[in-house]
Design a protein around this motif. Structure first.
Motif, short mmCIF file in Angstrom:
data_model
loop_
_atom_site.label_atom_id
_atom_site.label_comp_id
_atom_site.label_asym_id
_atom_site.label_seq_id
_atom_site.Cartn_x
_atom_site.Cartn_y
_atom_site.Cartn_z
N TRP A 79 -8.84 -3.85 9.02
CA TRP A 79 -9.88 -3.81 9.86
C TRP A 79 -9.64 -5.12 10.64
O TRP A 79 -9.63 -6.14 10.03
N GLN B 250 0.77 -1.14 0.02
CA GLN B 250 0.02 -0.03 0.15
C GLN B 250 0.99 1.24 -0.12
O GLN B 250 1.76 1.19 0.47
N THR C 171 -14.46 -4.52 -2.07
CA THR C 171 -13.66 -3.67 -1.35
C THR C 171 -12.06 -4.34 -1.56
O THR C 171 -11.14 -3.88 -0.83
N LEU D 46 -17.03 2.12 5.74
CA LEU D 46 -15.70 2.09 5.14
C LEU D 46 -15.84 1.88 3.38
O LEU D 46 -15.03 2.41 2.91
N GLU D 47 -16.73 1.15 3.11
CA GLU D 47 -17.07 1.18 1.83
C GLU D 47 -17.23 2.41 1.16
O GLU D 47 -16.62 2.68 0.09
N ARG E 1 -8.66 3.11 1.77
CA ARG E 1 -7.83 1.73 2.03
C ARG E 1 -8.15 1.61 3.57
O ARG E 1 -7.73 2.72 4.46
N PHE E 2 -8.25 0.40 3.97
CA PHE E 2 -8.42 0.18 5.44
C PHE E 2 -7.86 -1.34 5.74
O PHE E 2 -8.09 -2.29 5.04
N VAL F 263 -3.66 3.95 4.68
CA VAL F 263 -4.39 3.09 5.21
C VAL F 263 -4.95 3.53 6.58
O VAL F 263 -4.01 4.00 7.60
N ARG G 280 -8.85 -2.62 -1.99
CA ARG G 280 -8.15 -1.51 -1.10
C ARG G 280 -8.34 -1.77 0.37
O ARG G 280 -8.13 -0.92 1.17
N GLY G 281 -8.69 -2.98 0.63
CA GLY G 281 -9.33 -3.32 2.13
C GLY G 281 -8.59 -4.86 2.47
O GLY G 281 -8.83 -5.66 1.73
#
Length: 457
Positions: free
Chosen positions: A282, A245, A316, A273-274, A279-280, A250, A319-320
């Motif tokens: 979790w 990333q 996602t 988040l979506e 970016r995440f 993030v 990016r997640g």
């Protein structure tokens, strides 16, 4: 401590609680095999009936019940240790306040070690004064509280076990808070630059105007390195993903070992988040159980497919990353790719974020975390607040808003700059000649004057 004062040895007394505290076995095994001057002494298990556990209003009440019965075992352990070693000090946390009597009986100096900040100590010291001034429970008081050294905050944000004065946990907190000044000192996992106003209020006697206050020693930030100590070998999945990333891109969401959300709240977080487009990373745990007999046990691994919205992972995946139960948090926060942290405001997590220079979104869940949120947002200005409805539920739009703000807004950038400044202050405090190193040296010198050799925790 042992790094800078190797003549000491430390014996840690361990009691076994009847509820989930996370696994400490890997950590204990690691320390036992690498540091010969730290010893572990397991106290006899105190049995609590199923009825006592099931009917306990909260985990704190169970802890108080257990530790109040522990004094004979603590005294026996210290007497046994003293046959082969000389004990110079007894160090314990707030929940172990009954050990004050053991120290007094054995003529051993007693010190509190606070894993929370100085602001929470100020609150506890001032608590008896508030109690005398009202007959209402905090949950029923409709005004803000004004505690020396802290910003004002709503009365219902007091630690949850203290909200109802008719509950047994309230009486424990009141009794223990009254006894705090009887100790020889407070050793605190904080540093002077982080909480100057709270430190001044305590030292000036504003929190207990009718009694002398023991000295305070801010020796932090003390950060436990994770990784192999937690039983993990190699590169954790979270770190491998972060390597891919961009820098500072993030937002990391993690809520501690006891931070649990309902299924409805988990879906709301996912939706927020979506929609945020951020970016995440979790960390998700299973929702709390409705079975009273199991509510203090470790939850099972979450079934992410049923807990989160249909199609969430597909939408996602670029990016997640969602992981179950645990990641090496210190390493994650320190990774270059992480630019924001949504946290439950546990004090260890706060210090870890500060030391990593990562701004926060404060989402408190239990214990003293609502007070920590006020300190982070209003006093330290290191976090944005995650605002909830009256029943504690946070909407997806609020999640979206705060995640977006902490990652890219002017306010988020201002938090980031301040957090980076305090990161440098933390380094200075822990360096040779820094305030935390001086405070540790001061308390060690007091112990050394007794010309003895061991500390018992």
């Amino acid at each position: 401590m042992l790094t800078h004062h190797p003549s000491f040895s430390i014996t840690i007394l361990i009691t076994t609680p009847p509820y989930n505290t996370g696994s400490t076995t890997p950590y204990i095994n690691h320390i036992s095999t690498t540091t010969s001057s730290i010893l572990f002494h397991h106290l006899p298990i105190i049995p609590l009936s199923t009825e006592t556990i099931t009917n306990a209003p909260n985990q704190e009440a169970l802890a108080f019940e257990l530790l109040a019965r522990n004094n004979p075992h603590v005294e026996d352990a210290i007497v046994t240790i003293s046959k082969t070693s000389k004990v110079r000090s007894l160090v314990f946390d707030f929940f172990c306040t009954p050990a004050l009597k053991v120290g007094k009986h054995l003529s051993i100096p007693t010190y509190y070690f606070f894993t929370s900040g100085v602001g929470v100590i100020a609150l506890f010291l001032y608590f008896p004064t508030i109690h005398k001034g009202t007959n209402e429970s905090f949950k029923d008081i409709k005004m803000d509280l004004n505690i020396p050294g802290l910003p004002s905050f709503p009365a219902h944000d007091m630690p949850m076990p203290m909200l109802d004065r008719s509950e047994v946990s309230y009486d424990f907190f009141l009794n223990y808070s009254t006894q705090l000044p009887n100790a020889n000192g407070f050793i605190i996992n904080s540093f002077e630059a982080l909480e100057p106003r709270a430190i001044k209020a305590v030292l000036d006697g504003l929190c207990v105007p009718d009694r002398a206050i023991p000295p305070i020693y801010c020796i932090g930030p003390l950060i436990t390195p994770d990784g192999h100590i937690d039983g993990v070998r190699g590169t954790h999945e979270s770190l491998a993903w972060l390597e891919l990333q961009p820098s500072g891109s993030v937002v990391f969401l993690c809520f501690g070992s006891l931070g649990l959300f309902s299924k409805a709240q988990l879906k709301e977080i996912a939706t927020g988040l979506e929609k945020s487009g951020q970016r995440f990373l979790w960390v998700v745990r299973s929702p709390p159980t409705d079975d009273k007999s199991k509510r203090f046990l470790a939850p099972p691994d979450p079934d992410l497919d049923t807990l989160l919205p249909h199609g969430f992972f597909d939408r996602t995946k670029e990016r997640g990353l969602v992981l179950k139960s645990w990641v090496p948090q210190v390493k994650v926060l320190s990774h270059e790719s992480v630019g924001g942290f949504v946290t439950h405001c546990g004090w260890n997590s706060v210090l870890e974020a500060v030391c990593a220079g990562v701004p926060m979104v404060a989402w408190p869940l239990y214990a003293e975390q609502h007070v920590n949120k006020t300190l982070l947002v209003e006093e330290m200005k290191l976090a944005l607040p995650m605002n909830a409805s009256d029943d504690g539920f946070v909407s997806s739009s609020e999640v979206e808003k705060r995640v977006t703000e902490v990652m890219g807004s002017g306010e988020g950038n201002a938090l980031r700059e301040r957090t980076m400044r305090l990161k440098e202050c933390a380094k200075v405090a822990m360096s040779e000649g820094g305030s935390s190193r001086r405070a540790l040296a001061e308390v060690v010198e007091l112990w050394s004057q007794r010309k003895l050799l061991d500390v018992v925790l």
